[in-house]
Scaffold this motif. Structure first.
Motif, PDB file in Angstrom:
ATOM      1  N   SER A 144       0.829  -1.210   0.000  1.00  0.00           N
ATOM      2  CA  SER A 144       0.000   0.000   0.000  1.00  0.00           C
ATOM      3  C   SER A 144       0.862   1.259   0.000  1.00  0.00           C
ATOM      4  CB  SER A 144      -0.935   0.012   1.218  1.00  0.00           C
ATOM      5  OG  SER A 144      -0.248   0.357   2.415  1.00  0.00           O
ATOM      6  N   LEU A 145       2.042   1.183   0.592  1.00  0.00           N
ATOM      7  CA  LEU A 145       2.943   2.335   0.607  1.00  0.00           C
ATOM      8  C   LEU A 145       3.508   2.585  -0.792  1.00  0.00           C
ATOM      9  CD1 LEU A 145       4.788   1.574   3.950  1.00  0.00           C
ATOM     10  CD2 LEU A 145       2.989   3.245   3.569  1.00  0.00           C
ATOM     11  N   GLU A 146       3.716   1.511  -1.543  1.00  0.00           N
ATOM     12  CA  GLU A 146       4.157   1.689  -2.927  1.00  0.00           C
ATOM     13  C   GLU A 146       3.041   2.327  -3.751  1.00  0.00           C
ATOM     14  OE1 GLU A 146       5.205   0.071  -7.128  1.00  0.00           O
ATOM     15  OE2 GLU A 146       3.504  -0.492  -5.892  1.00  0.00           O
ATOM     16  N   TYR A 147       1.788   1.939  -3.475  1.00  0.00           N
ATOM     17  CA  TYR A 147       0.649   2.569  -4.148  1.00  0.00           C
ATOM     18  C   TYR A 147       0.615   4.067  -3.846  1.00  0.00           C
ATOM     19  CZ  TYR A 147      -4.172   3.728  -5.421  1.00  0.00           C
ATOM     20  OH  TYR A 147      -5.284   4.319  -5.969  1.00  0.00           O
ATOM     21  N   LEU A 191      -7.855  -1.074  -1.864  1.00  0.00           N
ATOM     22  CA  LEU A 191      -7.822  -2.516  -1.676  1.00  0.00           C
ATOM     23  C   LEU A 191      -6.562  -3.067  -2.327  1.00  0.00           C
ATOM     24  CD1 LEU A 191      -9.143  -5.221  -0.855  1.00  0.00           C
ATOM     25  CD2 LEU A 191     -10.302  -5.211  -3.065  1.00  0.00           C
ATOM     26  N   ILE A 192      -5.718  -3.707  -1.539  1.00  0.00           N
ATOM     27  CA  ILE A 192      -4.506  -4.331  -2.059  1.00  0.00           C
ATOM     28  C   ILE A 192      -4.802  -5.795  -2.364  1.00  0.00           C
ATOM     29  CG2 ILE A 192      -2.069  -4.833  -1.653  1.00  0.00           C
ATOM     30  CD1 ILE A 192      -2.714  -1.846  -1.780  1.00  0.00           C
ATOM     31  N   TYR A 193      -4.623  -6.168  -3.623  1.00  0.00           N
ATOM     32  CA  TYR A 193      -4.823  -7.540  -4.094  1.00  0.00           C
ATOM     33  C   TYR A 193      -3.434  -8.117  -4.326  1.00  0.00           C
ATOM     34  CZ  TYR A 193      -6.555 -11.313  -7.196  1.00  0.00           C
ATOM     35  OH  TYR A 193      -6.848 -12.521  -7.789  1.00  0.00           O
ATOM     36  N   ASP A 194      -2.972  -8.957  -3.399  1.00  0.00           N
ATOM     37  CA  ASP A 194      -1.591  -9.424  -3.399  1.00  0.00           C
ATOM     38  C   ASP A 194      -1.553 -10.924  -3.668  1.00  0.00           C
ATOM     39  OD1 ASP A 194       1.055  -9.966  -2.998  1.00  0.00           O
ATOM     40  OD2 ASP A 194       1.155  -9.241  -0.938  1.00  0.00           O
ATOM     41  N   LEU A 195      -1.244 -11.281  -4.895  1.00  0.00           N
ATOM     42  CA  LEU A 195      -1.184 -12.680  -5.302  1.00  0.00           C
ATOM     43  C   LEU A 195       0.268 -13.029  -5.623  1.00  0.00           C
ATOM     44  CD1 LEU A 195      -2.815 -15.253  -5.932  1.00  0.00           C
ATOM     45  CD2 LEU A 195      -3.059 -14.419  -8.275  1.00  0.00           C
ATOM     46  N   SER A 233       0.480  -2.755 -10.344  1.00  0.00           N
ATOM     47  CA  SER A 233       1.769  -2.136 -10.087  1.00  0.00           C
ATOM     48  C   SER A 233       2.666  -2.269 -11.314  1.00  0.00           C
ATOM     49  CB  SER A 233       2.442  -2.789  -8.882  1.00  0.00           C
ATOM     50  OG  SER A 233       3.782  -2.354  -8.761  1.00  0.00           O
ATOM     51  N   PRO A 234       3.405  -1.213 -11.664  1.00  0.00           N
ATOM     52  CA  PRO A 234       4.368  -1.330 -12.770  1.00  0.00           C
ATOM     53  C   PRO A 234       5.420  -2.409 -12.507  1.00  0.00           C
ATOM     54  CG  PRO A 234       4.058   0.968 -12.130  1.00  0.00           C
ATOM     55  CD  PRO A 234       3.386   0.137 -11.091  1.00  0.00           C
ATOM     56  N   HIS A 235       5.632  -2.716 -11.219  1.00  0.00           N
ATOM     57  CA  HIS A 235       6.587  -3.758 -10.823  1.00  0.00           C
ATOM     58  C   HIS A 235       5.898  -4.688  -9.827  1.00  0.00           C
ATOM     59  CE1 HIS A 235       9.627  -1.291 -12.736  1.00  0.00           C
ATOM     60  NE2 HIS A 235       9.279  -0.277 -11.975  1.00  0.00           N
ATOM     61  N   PRO A 236       4.928  -5.504 -10.283  1.00  0.00           N
ATOM     62  CA  PRO A 236       4.150  -6.311  -9.339  1.00  0.00           C
ATOM     63  C   PRO A 236       5.006  -7.231  -8.486  1.00  0.00           C
ATOM     64  CG  PRO A 236       3.781  -7.029 -11.617  1.00  0.00           C
ATOM     65  CD  PRO A 236       4.517  -5.733 -11.681  1.00  0.00           C
ATOM     66  N   PHE A 237       6.098  -7.739  -9.051  1.00  0.00           N
ATOM     67  CA  PHE A 237       6.962  -8.642  -8.293  1.00  0.00           C
ATOM     68  C   PHE A 237       7.741  -7.906  -7.204  1.00  0.00           C
ATOM     69  CE2 PHE A 237       9.792  -6.789 -11.352  1.00  0.00           C
ATOM     70  CZ  PHE A 237      11.023  -6.734 -10.726  1.00  0.00           C
ATOM     71  N   ALA A 238       7.875  -6.575  -7.342  1.00  0.00           N
ATOM     72  CA  ALA A 238       8.723  -5.808  -6.426  1.00  0.00           C
ATOM     73  C   ALA A 238       7.948  -4.817  -5.573  1.00  0.00           C
ATOM     74  CB  ALA A 238       9.796  -5.058  -7.215  1.00  0.00           C
ATOM     75  N   ALA A 239       6.623  -4.782  -5.703  1.00  0.00           N
ATOM     76  CA  ALA A 239       5.837  -3.753  -5.008  1.00  0.00           C
ATOM     77  C   ALA A 239       6.020  -3.815  -3.496  1.00  0.00           C
ATOM     78  CB  ALA A 239       4.357  -3.898  -5.367  1.00  0.00           C
ATOM     79  N   THR A 240       6.041  -5.015  -2.935  1.00  0.00           N
ATOM     80  CA  THR A 240       6.187  -5.137  -1.479  1.00  0.00           C
ATOM     81  C   THR A 240       7.555  -4.650  -1.030  1.00  0.00           C
ATOM     82  OG1 THR A 240       4.586  -6.950  -1.304  1.00  0.00           O
ATOM     83  CG2 THR A 240       6.240  -6.773   0.443  1.00  0.00           C
ATOM     84  N   ALA A 241       8.608  -5.049  -1.725  1.00  0.00           N
ATOM     85  CA  ALA A 241       9.963  -4.620  -1.361  1.00  0.00           C
ATOM     86  C   ALA A 241      10.091  -3.099  -1.455  1.00  0.00           C
ATOM     87  CB  ALA A 241      11.000  -5.304  -2.240  1.00  0.00           C
ATOM     88  N   ILE A 242       9.522  -2.510  -2.516  1.00  0.00           N
ATOM     89  CA  ILE A 242       9.581  -1.055  -2.664  1.00  0.00           C
ATOM     90  C   ILE A 242       8.806  -0.381  -1.537  1.00  0.00           C
ATOM     91  CG2 ILE A 242       8.884   0.878  -4.132  1.00  0.00           C
ATOM     92  CD1 ILE A 242       9.392  -0.998  -6.552  1.00  0.00           C
ATOM     93  N   GLY A 243       7.625  -0.921  -1.203  1.00  0.00           N
ATOM     94  CA  GLY A 243       6.851  -0.363  -0.102  1.00  0.00           C
ATOM     95  C   GLY A 243       7.582  -0.444   1.225  1.00  0.00           C
ATOM     96  N   LEU A 244       8.298  -1.527   1.452  1.00  0.00           N
ATOM     97  CA  LEU A 244       9.095  -1.652   2.677  1.00  0.00           C
ATOM     98  C   LEU A 244      10.182  -0.591   2.717  1.00  0.00           C
ATOM     99  CD1 LEU A 244       9.418  -5.540   2.742  1.00  0.00           C
ATOM    100  CD2 LEU A 244       8.221  -4.168   4.450  1.00  0.00           C
ATOM    101  N   ALA A 245      10.798  -0.331   1.576  1.00  0.00           N
ATOM    102  CA  ALA A 245      11.825   0.711   1.516  1.00  0.00           C
ATOM    103  C   ALA A 245      11.217   2.086   1.772  1.00  0.00           C
ATOM    104  CB  ALA A 245      12.528   0.672   0.157  1.00  0.00           C
ATOM    105  N   VAL A 246      10.041   2.338   1.222  1.00  0.00           N
ATOM    106  CA  VAL A 246       9.347   3.598   1.486  1.00  0.00           C
ATOM    107  C   VAL A 246       9.085   3.756   2.979  1.00  0.00           C
ATOM    108  CG1 VAL A 246       7.205   4.894   1.115  1.00  0.00           C
ATOM    109  CG2 VAL A 246       8.277   3.693  -0.808  1.00  0.00           C
ATOM    110  N   PHE A 247       8.676   2.666   3.631  1.00  0.00           N
ATOM    111  CA  PHE A 247       8.408   2.712   5.064  1.00  0.00           C
ATOM    112  C   PHE A 247       9.653   3.117   5.855  1.00  0.00           C
ATOM    113  CE2 PHE A 247       8.169   0.687   9.270  1.00  0.00           C
ATOM    114  CZ  PHE A 247       6.956   1.174   9.724  1.00  0.00           C
ATOM    115  N   LEU A 248      10.821   2.658   5.403  1.00  0.00           N
ATOM    116  CA  LEU A 248      12.063   2.967   6.111  1.00  0.00           C
ATOM    117  C   LEU A 248      12.529   4.402   5.890  1.00  0.00           C
ATOM    118  CD1 LEU A 248      14.305  -0.191   5.585  1.00  0.00           C
ATOM    119  CD2 LEU A 248      13.133   0.521   7.664  1.00  0.00           C
ATOM    120  N   ASP A 249      12.038   5.038   4.833  1.00  0.00           N
ATOM    121  CA  ASP A 249      12.490   6.377   4.479  1.00  0.00           C
ATOM    122  C   ASP A 249      11.759   7.414   5.329  1.00  0.00           C
ATOM    123  OD1 ASP A 249      13.443   8.655   3.333  1.00  0.00           O
ATOM    124  OD2 ASP A 249      12.712   8.225   1.304  1.00  0.00           O
ATOM    125  N   LYS A 250      12.429   7.937   6.326  1.00  0.00           N
ATOM    126  CA  LYS A 250      11.802   8.900   7.236  1.00  0.00           C
ATOM    127  C   LYS A 250      11.368  10.163   6.502  1.00  0.00           C
ATOM    128  CE  LYS A 250      12.488   6.073  10.580  1.00  0.00           C
ATOM    129  NZ  LYS A 250      11.331   5.235  11.032  1.00  0.00           N
TER     130      LYS A 250
END
Length: 499
Positions: A157-160, A176-180, A333-350
Motif C-alpha cells: 500500500s505504501l508503494e501505491y 484494496l490491495i490484491y496481493d497474489l 503495479s508497474p513492478h508487481p513482483f517488487a511492489a512489497t519490497a519497494i513499499g518496505l523501503a518507502v516505510f524505512l524512508d523517514k
C-alpha cells in the motif's frame, strides 16, 4: 544501508532507500534472487543463486517454494532433503545468510565492507505468530538489523501511495490491495488519510498462488500430451518450461505454446482460453475473499484496487477484476513482483513521512476447562483486526486472572482465521502445549509432561499476561500470587517433520 526485503515463495526481492528513490537491487544483473535451496548426499547445501546453478545437475536435490513450509512450521520442524533431515529454521537462516552475502558481493547495492544492513521485512497478512517469530529470528541470526516487520499487502500500500497519491480523495479514502504471490494470496483494505495508512481488514489464503497456477497448467499439458508416466526429472524440466511460458503470457496472447523436447514430444499448443479455464477456479477463490474484505464499505468510497505480487501479472487476474469492478479503478503495479519490497523501503524512508497502523490479522485464544471439567470452551484472548501498536509504542497487553483448579496448568493455544459459534474455524494453527506448575513442589521438575494432572482445592491465584508486539507476535507470562513465581513463553508451532 537501509533496504526492504520481500522474502517470496519463488523469488526474493530487495529494494534500497536512496534519497527519495527506491531502486530494486539486482544480483548478477537480475532483479530477483531465487528462493531456492539445494543439497546433495554428502550434506553440502547451496542457497539462492548457487542453488539455481546446480538445480539440473545429477546428485542435487532442490527444495522449491520453501516459504510455503513456514505456514506449518515450529522451531524444531525438519525437512528431508537429499536423504538427510534438516531443521527448517536452520535452512531459513542459511538462505538469508547467503542473501546477505550476495548483497555484499554479487549485487549492485554498493555496500561497503562490513556495512550494517538495516532491513524492513514482511510476512503474509495471514501469517501466524509462529511464522512471524521464525522469520524475524532467522533474519536476525543471518546478520540483518531488522527494524520493522510488516504485512506484505500493507507494505504494498505504501508503494501505491508513492505512485498514485492523487487518486485518494476525501470521498475515496480506501484502497484494496490484491496481493497474489507465488504461494499465498492476501487482500487488505486500507484507509489512507494524508500520510497515515490504517489497515481496516485483512483476509488471506495461505496456500494459493503462482505455484498453484503452474501446477494447473502443467496438469493440462501432461494430460493432453499423455505424459503421466514421464520420469520426475523430465517433468521438472517441463514444469520450468510451463512456468516460463506462463510468465510470458500477455493481454494479447492468443495461444499457449510449450517446448516438449525434454520429454521427446512435439511442441504443445492450445488456445489461451484453455489455460485460463484451468486456472479460473483459483482466481474465483480470490474473488470470493474480496467480497468479505469489501463488506463494510461502499464501492464509491474505494479509490482503487491495486494488483501486486508476481502472480498478479497473470492476465486472467486483471480480466476478472475489471469485469467485476470496472477498468478505471483497477491498477496493476508497474513492478508487481517488487511492489512489497519497494513499499518496505518507502516505510524505512523517514523523509517520505508515511505512518502505518497495522491490525492483528488472526484470532488468538486458548481452550479452557468448563463446568468443573465436564466441558471445554474457547477463550479468545486477542480478536482479529484489533489495532497493533506502532514501532516504538507500548506493546498491546491483555490479562486474565483466576484461581488455579489444578496442580499443573496445561495451556492449549491456537490461532484461527475466524471464530464461529464460539469455536475456532477456518485456518486453525495449534501451538506447542504450555505446561506451568501451579503446585510449588513441581517448580523444579523438568518432566511436567510426565506428571499426573489433578484437581487442587487450594490452588494459588494466577495471572496470565499476554504481550502482542508491533509485528503481531505473542508472548505469555504466567505468574502465581502471592508467591510471584513466573515463567515467560514464546508461543511456537507444534514441531513436525515435512518430507
Amino acid at each position: 544501508m537501509r533496504v526492504g526485503i520481500d522474502f517470496g515463495t519463488t523469488h526474493t526481492v530487495v529494494a534500497a532507500v536512496d534519497r527519495g528513490n527506491y531502486p530494486v537491487v539486482s544480483f548478477d544483473g537480475i532483479d530477483t534472487w531465487p528462493s531456492l535451496i539445494a543439497a546433495n548426499a554428502a550434506g553440502e547445501l547451496r542457497f539462492g543463486l548457487d542453488a539455481a546453478s546446480v538445480r539440473h545437475e545429477s546428485g542435487w536435490s532442490v527444495l522449491r517454494s520453501f516459504k510455503r513450509l513456514l505456514t506449518e512450521a515450529g522451531p524444531q520442524t525438519e525437512v528431508s532433503l537429499a536423504g538427510r533431515n534438516h531443521r527448517l529454521a536452520d535452512l531459513l537462516t542459511g538462505l538469508l545468510a547467503q542473501l546477505k552475502s550476495d548483497l555484499q558481493r554479487r549485487s549492485n547495492a554498493g555496500l561497503a565492507p562490513g556495512e550494517t544492513i538495516e532491513a524492513a521485512i514482511s510476512v503474509p497478512a495471514n501469517a501466524s505468530s509462529a511464522q512471524r517469530l521464525l522469520t524475524l529470528d532467522s533474519f536476525v541470526a543471518a546478520g540483518f538489523h531488522v527494524v520493522a516487520l510488516l504485512n506484505e499487502p500493507s507494505a504494498a500500500s505504501l508503494e501505491y501511495a508513492h505512485r498514485y497519491r492523487s487518486t485518494i480523495t476525501a470521498k475515496r479514502e480506501y484502497v484494496l490491495i490484491y496481493d497474489l504471490g507465488g504461494g499465498t494470496f492476501d487482500a487488505s483494505l486500507l484507509k489512507m488519510t494524508g500520510h497515515a495508512h490504517e489497515v481496516v481488514i485483512s483476509e488471506g489464503i495461505q496456500r494459493l498462488g503462482g505455484d498453484d497456477f503452474d501446477e494447473a497448467i502443467l496438469g493440462l499439458v501432461v494430460s493432453r500430451s499423455d505424459l503421466q508416466t514421464a520420469d520426475p526429472a523430465a517433468l521438472d524440466l517441463l514444469r520450468e518450461e510451463c512456468v516460463a511460458r506462463k510468465e510470458a503470457i500477455g493481454p494479447q496472447t492468443r495461444r499457449f505454446l510449450a517446448d516438449l523436447s525434454a520429454v521427446d514430444r512435439p511442441p504443445f499448443s492450445c488456445p489461451i482460453d484453455d489455460i485460463y479455464s484451468a486456472c479460473a477456479p483459483l482466481v474465483d477463490k480470490t474473488a470470493e475473499l474480496l467480497d468479505r474484505v469489501l463488506y463494510d464499505v461502499t464501492w464509491s468510497e474505494v479509490a482503487g484496487i491495486y494488483v501486486v505480487g508476481g502472480a498478479g501479472a497473470f492476465p486472467l487476474v486483471s480480466r476478472m477484476l475489471r469485469t467485476t469492478f470496472g477498468d478505471k479503478r483497477v491498477k496493476r503495479s508497474p513492478h508487481p513482483f517488487a511492489a512489497t519490497a519497494i513499499g518496505l523501503a518507502v516505510f524505512l524512508d523517514k523523509e517520505a513521512g508515511f505512518a502505518l497502523s497495522e491490525r492483528f490479522s488472526r484470532n488468538f485464544g486458548v481452550f479452557r476447562e468448563a463446568e468443573a471439567g465436564a466441558g471445554v470452551v474457547f477463550d479468545p484472548i486477542v480478536c482479529k483486526d484489533v489495532s497493533l501498536p506502532a514501532d516504538g509504542q507500548t506493546p498491546l497487553v491483555v490479562r486474565r486472572t483466576y484461581r488455579a483448579a489444578h496442580n499443573i496448568g496445561h495451556f492449549r493455544f491456537v490461532e484461527c482465521s475466524r471464530v464461529v459459534n464460539g469455536r475456532p474455524d477456518g485456518d486453525v494453527t495449534p501451538y506447542d502445549p504450555v505446561l506451568f506448575p501451579f503446585d510449588p513442589a513441581l517448580r523444579d521438575r523438568e518432566d511436567l509432561e510426565r506428571q499426573p494432572v489433578g484437581r487442587w482445592k487450594d490452588g494459588p491465584d494466577v495471572e496470565e499476561r499476554y504481550v502482542i508486539t508491533p509485528s503481531g507476535a505473542v508472548e505469555v507470562t504466567l505468574t502465581t500470587r502471592p508467591a510471584g513465581f513466573e515463567r515467560t513463553f514464546r508461543l511456537e508451532r507444534c514441531a513436525s517433520v515435512s518430507a
